[in-house]
Structure formats: structure tokens, C-alpha cells
Design a protein around this motif. Structure first.
Motif, PDB file in Angstrom:
ATOM      1  N   ARG A  91     -60.291  14.552  -5.686  1.00 10.14           N
ATOM      2  CA  ARG A  91     -60.372  14.730  -4.499  1.00 10.14           C
ATOM      3  C   ARG A  91     -59.034  14.751  -3.561  1.00 10.14           C
ATOM      4  O   ARG A  91     -58.355  15.705  -3.076  1.00 10.14           O
ATOM      5  N   LEU A  92     -58.181  13.564  -4.117  1.00 15.16           N
ATOM      6  CA  LEU A  92     -56.971  13.317  -3.446  1.00 15.16           C
ATOM      7  C   LEU A  92     -55.977  14.515  -3.922  1.00 15.16           C
ATOM      8  O   LEU A  92     -54.821  14.991  -2.643  1.00 15.16           O
ATOM      9  N   HIS A  93     -55.859  14.946  -5.188  1.00 17.32           N
ATOM     10  CA  HIS A  93     -55.241  16.248  -5.352  1.00 17.32           C
ATOM     11  C   HIS A  93     -56.175  17.857  -4.931  1.00 17.32           C
ATOM     12  O   HIS A  93     -54.745  18.264  -3.779  1.00 17.32           O
ATOM     13  N   ALA A 196     -51.330  16.056  12.790  1.00 13.84           N
ATOM     14  CA  ALA A 196     -50.421  17.177  12.165  1.00 13.84           C
ATOM     15  C   ALA A 196     -50.245  17.964  12.106  1.00 13.84           C
ATOM     16  O   ALA A 196     -49.063  18.925  11.571  1.00 13.84           O
ATOM     17  N   LEU A 197     -51.611  18.707  11.950  1.00 13.23           N
ATOM     18  CA  LEU A 197     -52.177  20.490  11.611  1.00 13.23           C
ATOM     19  C   LEU A 197     -51.630  20.908  13.079  1.00 13.23           C
ATOM     20  O   LEU A 197     -50.809  22.200  12.927  1.00 13.23           O
ATOM     21  N   GLU A 198     -51.257  20.143  14.074  1.00 16.42           N
ATOM     22  CA  GLU A 198     -51.337  20.695  15.206  1.00 16.42           C
ATOM     23  C   GLU A 198     -49.389  20.479  15.537  1.00 16.42           C
ATOM     24  O   GLU A 198     -48.849  21.582  15.334  1.00 16.42           O
ATOM     25  N   ALA A 199     -48.840  20.083  14.482  1.00 16.78           N
ATOM     26  CA  ALA A 199     -47.548  19.798  14.854  1.00 16.78           C
ATOM     27  C   ALA A 199     -47.052  20.795  13.370  1.00 16.78           C
ATOM     28  O   ALA A 199     -45.829  20.602  13.138  1.00 16.78           O
ATOM     29  N   GLY A 200     -47.858  21.181  12.944  1.00 14.20           N
ATOM     30  CA  GLY A 200     -47.238  22.356  10.782  1.00 14.20           C
ATOM     31  C   GLY A 200     -46.691  21.072  10.510  1.00 14.20           C
ATOM     32  O   GLY A 200     -45.823  21.440   9.819  1.00 14.20           O
ATOM     33  N   ASP A 201     -47.041  19.845  10.686  1.00 15.15           N
ATOM     34  CA  ASP A 201     -46.488  18.430   9.243  1.00 15.15           C
ATOM     35  C   ASP A 201     -47.754  18.640   8.508  1.00 15.15           C
ATOM     36  O   ASP A 201     -48.306  17.804   8.247  1.00 15.15           O
ATOM     37  N   ALA A 202     -47.627  19.216   7.462  1.00 14.59           N
ATOM     38  CA  ALA A 202     -48.117  19.123   5.924  1.00 14.59           C
ATOM     39  C   ALA A 202     -48.032  17.954   5.318  1.00 14.59           C
ATOM     40  O   ALA A 202     -49.231  17.500   4.599  1.00 14.59           O
ATOM     41  N   VAL A 203     -46.696  17.180   5.486  1.00 12.00           N
ATOM     42  CA  VAL A 203     -46.939  16.265   4.799  1.00 12.00           C
ATOM     43  C   VAL A 203     -47.762  14.872   5.561  1.00 12.00           C
ATOM     44  O   VAL A 203     -48.692  14.280   4.756  1.00 12.00           O
ATOM     45  N   GLY A 204     -47.498  15.378   6.614  1.00 11.73           N
ATOM     46  CA  GLY A 204     -48.343  14.364   7.547  1.00 11.73           C
ATOM     47  C   GLY A 204     -50.113  14.716   7.107  1.00 11.73           C
ATOM     48  O   GLY A 204     -50.835  13.689   6.796  1.00 11.73           O
ATOM     49  N   ALA A 205     -50.524  15.909   8.122  1.00  9.94           N
ATOM     50  CA  ALA A 205     -51.526  16.295   7.599  1.00  9.94           C
ATOM     51  C   ALA A 205     -52.849  15.808   5.666  1.00  9.94           C
ATOM     52  O   ALA A 205     -53.445  15.081   6.248  1.00  9.94           O
ATOM     53  N   ARG A 206     -51.887  15.285   4.876  1.00  3.48           N
ATOM     54  CA  ARG A 206     -51.975  15.469   4.015  1.00  3.48           C
ATOM     55  C   ARG A 206     -52.192  14.247   3.963  1.00  3.48           C
ATOM     56  O   ARG A 206     -53.090  13.207   3.129  1.00  3.48           O
ATOM     57  N   GLU A 207     -51.341  13.331   4.378  1.00  2.78           N
ATOM     58  CA  GLU A 207     -51.193  12.371   3.990  1.00  2.78           C
ATOM     59  C   GLU A 207     -52.152  11.224   4.851  1.00  2.78           C
ATOM     60  O   GLU A 207     -53.025  10.019   4.478  1.00  2.78           O
ATOM     61  N   ALA A 208     -52.764  11.572   6.062  1.00  6.58           N
ATOM     62  CA  ALA A 208     -53.776  11.265   7.285  1.00  6.58           C
ATOM     63  C   ALA A 208     -55.321  11.109   6.118  1.00  6.58           C
ATOM     64  O   ALA A 208     -56.228  10.438   6.261  1.00  6.58           O
ATOM     65  N   LEU A 209     -55.145  12.841   4.986  1.00 10.42           N
ATOM     66  CA  LEU A 209     -56.523  12.801   4.776  1.00 10.42           C
ATOM     67  C   LEU A 209     -56.790  11.625   3.557  1.00 10.42           C
ATOM     68  O   LEU A 209     -57.565  11.669   3.628  1.00 10.42           O
ATOM     69  N   TRP A 210     -55.154  11.502   2.675  1.00 13.57           N
ATOM     70  CA  TRP A 210     -55.202  10.480   2.233  1.00 13.57           C
ATOM     71  C   TRP A 210     -56.088   9.405   2.430  1.00 13.57           C
ATOM     72  O   TRP A 210     -56.888   8.612   1.716  1.00 13.57           O
ATOM     73  N   GLN A 211     -55.031   9.137   3.682  1.00 10.89           N
ATOM     74  CA  GLN A 211     -56.326   7.642   3.949  1.00 10.89           C
ATOM     75  C   GLN A 211     -57.802   8.100   4.382  1.00 10.89           C
ATOM     76  O   GLN A 211     -58.034   6.348   3.765  1.00 10.89           O
ATOM     77  N   ASP A 212     -57.616   8.840   4.746  1.00 10.18           N
ATOM     78  CA  ASP A 212     -59.442   8.889   5.095  1.00 10.18           C
ATOM     79  C   ASP A 212     -60.127   8.887   3.494  1.00 10.18           C
ATOM     80  O   ASP A 212     -61.053   8.048   3.924  1.00 10.18           O
ATOM     81  N   ILE A 213     -59.953   9.723   2.690  1.00  9.34           N
ATOM     82  CA  ILE A 213     -60.181   9.508   1.557  1.00  9.34           C
ATOM     83  C   ILE A 213     -60.337   7.854   0.983  1.00  9.34           C
ATOM     84  O   ILE A 213     -61.024   7.749   0.783  1.00  9.34           O
TER      85      ILE A 213
END
Length: 240
Positions: A91-93, A196-213
Motif C-alpha cells: 500500500r505504501l508504494h 500538501a495537495l492544495e499546495a502542489g507538494d507531491a512529496v508532502g502529500a505522499r509523506e502524509a499518506l505514509w504517516q496515515d497508513i
């Protein structure tokens, strides 16, 4: 847990409608590991014959989302710690990739919708009690609305397969009204991801999802499996 099924719509094939509804029960965590399914009761709830229910169930058995017990009863598989760990790593990937792609496609309407879902999730967690049942559906809706924004059917199919297997256990803490629920931990991770999505920060959005999972993973491993530091994911080293 009381599960919710609706009469099948005739506008689409009965088989597709029945399969979709049973999938939703698994994806949204309305069914629990080890829970047996009554094909007859499901058929009666949806107003169909046993045939489309049986076909849908055995398709899900082929996908390993359901299993046939030695006594021939159909039930939700009981996931081992090793299986849970493996699926979480995948899932992380895959979900991380979906979030990265969605970052460039996150229109203002999608951002508003995600914020609305997250606010509704927060309210239900704060209320507790009967409202906790809604948190499971809201969490699933938020994630899949985001993933579907990438408009890649095969990617969504892969994510769906993982959630069909993990859905019954993924919301363990939501069902139980855990400290994570009371602290609205998932809401916080979602907020960071949406920002992060709203700011266009793909790395930040992915990191937040990883933290959630990873947060949900660590809680479930500690409480349900009673194992500490069982893997690199549990140790916070599960980044792809």
C-alpha cells in the motif's frame, strides 16, 4: 455488526450490482475478520435470487477477499500479522504513487470535497458512540475519491484488491473507539495531505499518506496482534 444492503437496481446487471455491494461491505470495513456470510440473507436483503449472490461471492473467493471454511461456510479471511505487514508495504508504494499523481490533478472542487469529508470524519470521531460506524465509510470515501482523481482504472483496481483484503481489519481502531479515534489522528494526517495537495507538494502529500497508513498499522499490530516491532514498517522504516 449490522451490515447494510439495498435492493439491486435493474438498470445494471444484477450480478454487477450484487458484486459491487458485497465489495463495499469489505472495502468499508462493515465485515470483520472471521465473520460468516449468509448467502440467503444477502439475497433476501437485495431482493435477488441466490444465483447472483453465489456468483459474486465465489468471484471474491477467487480474489482471496472471501474464503470457504472447512464446513463450507463463506467467511471473511482472518489475516495473519505477516499478511497484514505485506499488504501494508505494498500500500505504501501503490497508494503513495496514486497520491503523487493526484497532486497535479487536484482541482479546487476536489480539495473542497476532501476537506468536507475530513471535517465530517472529525465530527463523527468527536461524537463517538453510534457515529463511529460512519467514520469507516467516510475514511474509505476520502481515500478513494482522491485515488480516483488520477483516472487510471488499473491503478484503482490494484488499490481496490488490497482494500478488499485489508478493509475488514483496517478500521479496527475506528470500530473500537480507540485512543487514535479520540485523538482524531487520521484527521490530522488527512489535513496535512490535503494541504500538501492544495499546495502542489507531491512529496508532502505522499509523506502524509505514509504517516496515515503507518499510524494505523502500528496501532493494529500492537493491539490486535500483540507484537512489538514486527517489521521495518512498524519501526517507521517502511517508506518505498
Amino acid at each position: 455488526m449490522t451490515i447494510s444492503l439495498k435492493p439491486a437496481h435493474r438498470a445494471e446487471t444484477l450480478g454487477a450490482n450484487v458484486l459491487s455491494q458485497i465489495k463495499e461491505l469489505l472495502l468499508s470495513g462493515q465485515l470483520q475478520p472471521g465473520e460468516s456470510l449468509s448467502l440467503r440473507s444477502m439475497a433476501e436483503a437485495m431482493g435477488v435470487s441466490m444465483m447472483p449472490v453465489r456468483e459474486a461471492v465465489y468471484q471474491l473467493v477467487a480474489d482471496q477477499a472471501l474464503e470457504v471454511a472447512p464446513n463450507r461456510a463463506v467467511r471473511v479471511p482472518i489475516m495473519t500479522a505477516e499478511q497484514f505487514d505485506e499488504i501494508t508495504r505494498i500500500r505504501l508504494h501503490i497508494e503513495g504513487y496514486a497520491v503523487e499523481l493526484a497532486t497535479g490533478l487536484a482541482a479546487p472542487a476536489l480539495i473542497r470535497s476532501l476537506r468536507d469529508l475530513n471535517e465530517a470524519l472529525s465530527r463523527c470521531m468527536e461524537e463517538g458512540g453510534d457515529s463511529l460506524a460512519k467514520t469507516i465509510l467516510l475514511n474509505k470515501s476520502l481515500h478513494f475519491q482522491l485515488y480516483e482523481a488520477v483516472r487510471m482504472p488499473m491503478l484503482i483496481k490494484l488499490i481496490e484488491i488490497l482494500w478488499l483484503r485489508i478493509g475488514p481489519i483496517l478500521n479496527y481502531d475506528l470500530r473500537e473507539g480507540s485512543e487514535r479515534t479520540r485523538a482524531r489522528t487520521a484527521v490530522g494526517h488527512h489535513t496535512h495531505m490535503i494541504d500538501a495537495l492544495e499546495a502542489g507538494d507531491a512529496v508532502g502529500a505522499r509523506e502524509a499518506l505514509w504517516q496515515d497508513i503507518q499510524s494505523a498499522y502500528q496501532y493494529i499490530m500492537a493491539r490486535r496482534y500483540a507484537q512489538a516491532d514486527v517489521s521495518a514498517v512498524a519501526a517507521g522504516q517502511g517508506h518505498p
